[in-house]
Design a protein around this motif. Structure first.
Motif, PDB file in Angstrom:
ATOM      1  N   VAL A 118     -69.378  71.947  -5.818  1.00 17.06           N
ATOM      2  CA  VAL A 118     -69.141  71.578  -4.422  1.00 17.06           C
ATOM      3  C   VAL A 118     -70.466  71.404  -3.690  1.00 17.06           C
ATOM      4  CG1 VAL A 118     -68.222  72.379  -2.213  1.00 17.06           C
ATOM      5  CG2 VAL A 118     -66.864  72.636  -4.295  1.00 17.06           C
ATOM      6  N   ILE A 119     -71.395  72.337  -3.911  1.00 15.53           N
ATOM      7  CA  ILE A 119     -72.707  72.247  -3.251  1.00 15.53           C
ATOM      8  C   ILE A 119     -73.432  70.973  -3.671  1.00 15.53           C
ATOM      9  CG2 ILE A 119     -75.000  73.300  -3.121  1.00 15.53           C
ATOM     10  CD1 ILE A 119     -73.603  76.035  -3.342  1.00 15.53           C
ATOM     11  N   PHE A 130     -71.470  67.885  -2.064  1.00 16.08           N
ATOM     12  CA  PHE A 130     -71.713  67.819  -0.624  1.00 16.08           C
ATOM     13  C   PHE A 130     -73.158  67.442  -0.338  1.00 16.08           C
ATOM     14  CE2 PHE A 130     -68.236  70.318   1.759  1.00 16.08           C
ATOM     15  CZ  PHE A 130     -67.263  69.731   0.969  1.00 16.08           C
ATOM     16  N   MET A 159     -74.066  63.754  -0.869  1.00 25.08           N
ATOM     17  CA  MET A 159     -73.504  62.868   0.147  1.00 25.08           C
ATOM     18  C   MET A 159     -74.197  63.039   1.498  1.00 25.08           C
ATOM     19  SD  MET A 159     -71.505  61.059  -1.443  1.00 25.08           S
ATOM     20  CE  MET A 159     -70.922  61.097  -3.124  1.00 25.08           C
ATOM     21  N   VAL A 160     -74.533  64.264   1.844  1.00 25.29           N
ATOM     22  CA  VAL A 160     -75.244  64.510   3.108  1.00 25.29           C
ATOM     23  C   VAL A 160     -76.614  63.846   3.081  1.00 25.29           C
ATOM     24  CG1 VAL A 160     -76.379  66.301   4.489  1.00 25.29           C
ATOM     25  CG2 VAL A 160     -74.023  66.624   3.721  1.00 25.29           C
ATOM     26  N   MET A 175     -71.111  62.603  -8.614  1.00 27.13           N
ATOM     27  CA  MET A 175     -69.955  63.279  -8.033  1.00 27.13           C
ATOM     28  C   MET A 175     -68.716  63.122  -8.906  1.00 27.13           C
ATOM     29  SD  MET A 175     -67.030  62.984  -6.052  1.00 27.13           S
ATOM     30  CE  MET A 175     -67.056  61.392  -5.256  1.00 27.13           C
ATOM     31  N   LEU A 212     -62.391  65.576  -0.259  1.00 28.19           N
ATOM     32  CA  LEU A 212     -63.288  66.320   0.612  1.00 28.19           C
ATOM     33  C   LEU A 212     -64.674  65.687   0.650  1.00 28.19           C
ATOM     34  CD1 LEU A 212     -63.056  68.793   2.400  1.00 28.19           C
ATOM     35  CD2 LEU A 212     -63.918  70.188   0.512  1.00 28.19           C
ATOM     36  N   VAL A 213     -65.177  65.278  -0.492  1.00 28.72           N
ATOM     37  CA  VAL A 213     -66.507  64.679  -0.553  1.00 28.72           C
ATOM     38  C   VAL A 213     -66.532  63.329   0.161  1.00 28.72           C
ATOM     39  CG1 VAL A 213     -68.228  63.699  -2.113  1.00 28.72           C
ATOM     40  CG2 VAL A 213     -67.220  65.914  -2.631  1.00 28.72           C
ATOM     41  N   VAL A 243     -66.704  63.997   3.878  1.00 32.14           N
ATOM     42  CA  VAL A 243     -68.061  64.366   4.276  1.00 32.14           C
ATOM     43  C   VAL A 243     -68.954  63.124   4.357  1.00 32.14           C
ATOM     44  CG1 VAL A 243     -70.147  65.581   3.522  1.00 32.14           C
ATOM     45  CG2 VAL A 243     -67.931  66.721   3.396  1.00 32.14           C
ATOM     46  N   ASN A 244     -68.826  62.234   3.379  1.00 28.77           N
ATOM     47  CA  ASN A 244     -69.662  61.033   3.350  1.00 28.77           C
ATOM     48  C   ASN A 244     -69.394  60.132   4.551  1.00 28.77           C
ATOM     49  OD1 ASN A 244     -70.100  58.010   2.359  1.00 28.77           O
ATOM     50  ND2 ASN A 244     -71.435  59.333   1.144  1.00 28.77           N
TER      51      ASN A 244
END
Length: 494
Positions: free
Chosen positions: A282-283, A286, A289-290, A403, A418-419, A422-423
């Motif tokens: 997950v880290i 995320f 994408m961040v 990913m 979820l990813v 976030v993107n």
């Protein structure tokens, strides 16, 4: 936004191409040629189906590239404030975020062809609203509708291509999705400098028309047909794709086995992702994408013409140069991703985006203090072009590839949703804030983006595993072993 993901066929989540190539049981059955409606079938049908699908990818790029060459003209014609145009540019990502979230269920309910048809209809409606706009509200509605359409495209196109392509062509054909997105964006950049913004909106309808017409001549995804139990149509579609005289019995059995396997897996929830065994994945997902978004790509891309004008050069020349760089560099990146590895490619890409942003920031710094003014335009355009070149070679596509590889198959659905959320949230934030940040300080804005590029290098070096040439099981073992090592180090320190 760079959109190169492939989502789980059954669960509406993100999936890698390797997941479509698992071994299956055999079933000795060959369909009767009478079901093929006279079609000879061949690899040509796969290529035709792919061409029709990537018209949606081209449309995706056209939507993303629309705001850059039209910013000045739209603001002048409709008397829009900076805040109003920023909303117009960024609301595309809001629509795309909603489209991406709902795309899995839509594609499962309507089928892959049905989902593409629906998306094209949304895009056409949106372009017409933009064309007839006389104020900010209708502009925003049209932009939102096109955003929703491309959000669904971002899921269903790579899935459709992966599901229809034979194994030996799957990798090459799926790269066409990203290539056509970049091509569509580049074409919008170029022709937007020579035609009006209303005419440019009408050109956005053309890929949708080609797609809608083309869908009448290509088969539905065999995997989707098999999943919903349409046995006869499933085999007819597969036979058309593989050729009239091809033996499809083994592949038929493989697809059925794969569907049975997926349906037997436990259903995952978003909260399950925060268990200790998944938290490292997950880290990584995320984080990538961040950093992809906060490196500034959607701000720089959406408002490129305005950036060039502020640097003191012709927006038309700068925009055309920007467009000409994207396509060939994206092709190079597609060729390198399975040769150089994921980690080296993304680290080299982030190094280049750092250099590009640093140069652009320096040009604005020199302009603010009246230094070397003759060099400012050259440094600015060099920085932006270096940025987009290096972004296209790695940061655009590689985070999506990684990913798709780092999550276990039974949590890919929840993880992918979820990813993607976030993107798209990051894309909206960056595209909306860009003009305000540039008004605050152009040089500091680009220095900030260069700082995120440096953080990307450190993040990848420390946390992201190399996935090239590894099975999904080997990747999971690598991630879990790293997590266990970190926990042992913490226990020793304590």
């Amino acid at each position: 936004m760079a959109i190169g993901q492939c989502r789980d066929v059954e669960n509406g989540g993100t999936n890698s191409l390797e997941d479509l190539e698992q071994p299956f049981i055999k079933q000795e059955k060959k369909i009767d040629a009478d079901y093929e409606d006279g079609s000879t079938g061949s690899i040509g049908m796969v290529l035709l189906s792919t061409f029709v699908a990537v018209c949606g990818s081209f449309e995706f790029g056209s939507c993303v590239g629309y705001s850059a060459p039209t910013q000045s003209a739209i603001r002048e014609d409709l008397n829009l404030s900076l805040a109003q145009f920023s909303m117009f540019g960024s609301i595309l990502t809001i629509g795309a975020m909603l489209g991406a979230i709902t795309s899995g269920r839509i594609a499962d309910f309507l089928g892959r062809k049905g989902a593409m048809s629906m998306s094209a209809t949304f895009c056409i409606t949106g372009w017409l609203a933009i064309y007839f706009s006389e104020g900010a509200l209708s502009l925003d509605i049209g932009r939102f509708l096109t955003g929703y359409g491309i959000g669904v495209f971002s899921y269903v196109i790579p899935i459709f291509i992966a599901e229809i392509a034979p194994k030996n062509l799957r990798g090459g054909l799926t790269t066409l999705n990203q290539l056509m997105i970049v091509t569509g964006s580049s074409v919008s950049f170029v022709i937007g400098t020579i035609i009006s913004w209303r005419t440019l909106a009408m050109t956005g309808i053309l890929p949708c028309i080609v797609l809608l017409v083309g869908l009448w001549f290509v088969p539905e995804s065999p995997r989707w047909l098999a999943k919903i139990g349409r046995e006869k149509e499933f085999q007819v579609a597969l036979q058309r794709l593989r050729g009239k005289y091809a033996d499809i019995s083994d592949e038929t059995a493989e697809i059925k086995e794969y569907i049975v396997t997926l349906q037997s897996l436990p259903k995952s929830r978003v909260l399950d992702l925060f268990q200790s065994k998944y938290i490292r994945s997950v880290i990584i997902g995320f984080g990538l994408m961040v950093f992809q978004q906060f490196g500034g790509i959607n701000g720089i891309g959406f408002y490129a013409s305005q950036t060039f004008e502020e640097a003191g050069i012709s927006s038309k020349i700068g925009t055309i140069a920007y467009a000409c760089v994207q396509v060939p560099i994206t092709v190079v990146g597609a060729m390198l991703i399975d040769r150089s590895g994921r980690r080296p490619l993304i680290m080299v890409s982030a190094t280049g985006t750092f250099l590009g942003c640093f140069l652009a920031g320096t040009s604005f710094f020199l302009k603010e203090y009246g230094l070397l003014l003759n060099w400012v335009p050259t440094i600015a355009v060099s920085g932006v072009l270096i940025y987009i070149a290096f972004f296209s070679i790695g940061m655009g596509a590689v985070p999506w590839v990684i990913m798709s590889e780092i999550f276990p198959i039974h949590v890919k659905g929840a993880a992918g949703s979820l990813v993607v959320l976030v993107n798209w949230l990051g894309a909206w934030g960056v595209s909306y804030a860009y003009n305000f940040l540039m008004s605050w300080s152009s040089s500091r804005t680009y220095y900030m983006y260069s700082g995120f590029s440096l953080l990307t290098i450190l993040f990848v070096a420390k946390l992201v595993p190399e996935t090239k040439g590894k099975t999904l099981e080997e990747i999971q073992a690598c991630i879990n072993s790293d997590s266990n090592s970190d926990r042992r180090e913490e226990d020793i320190l304590n």
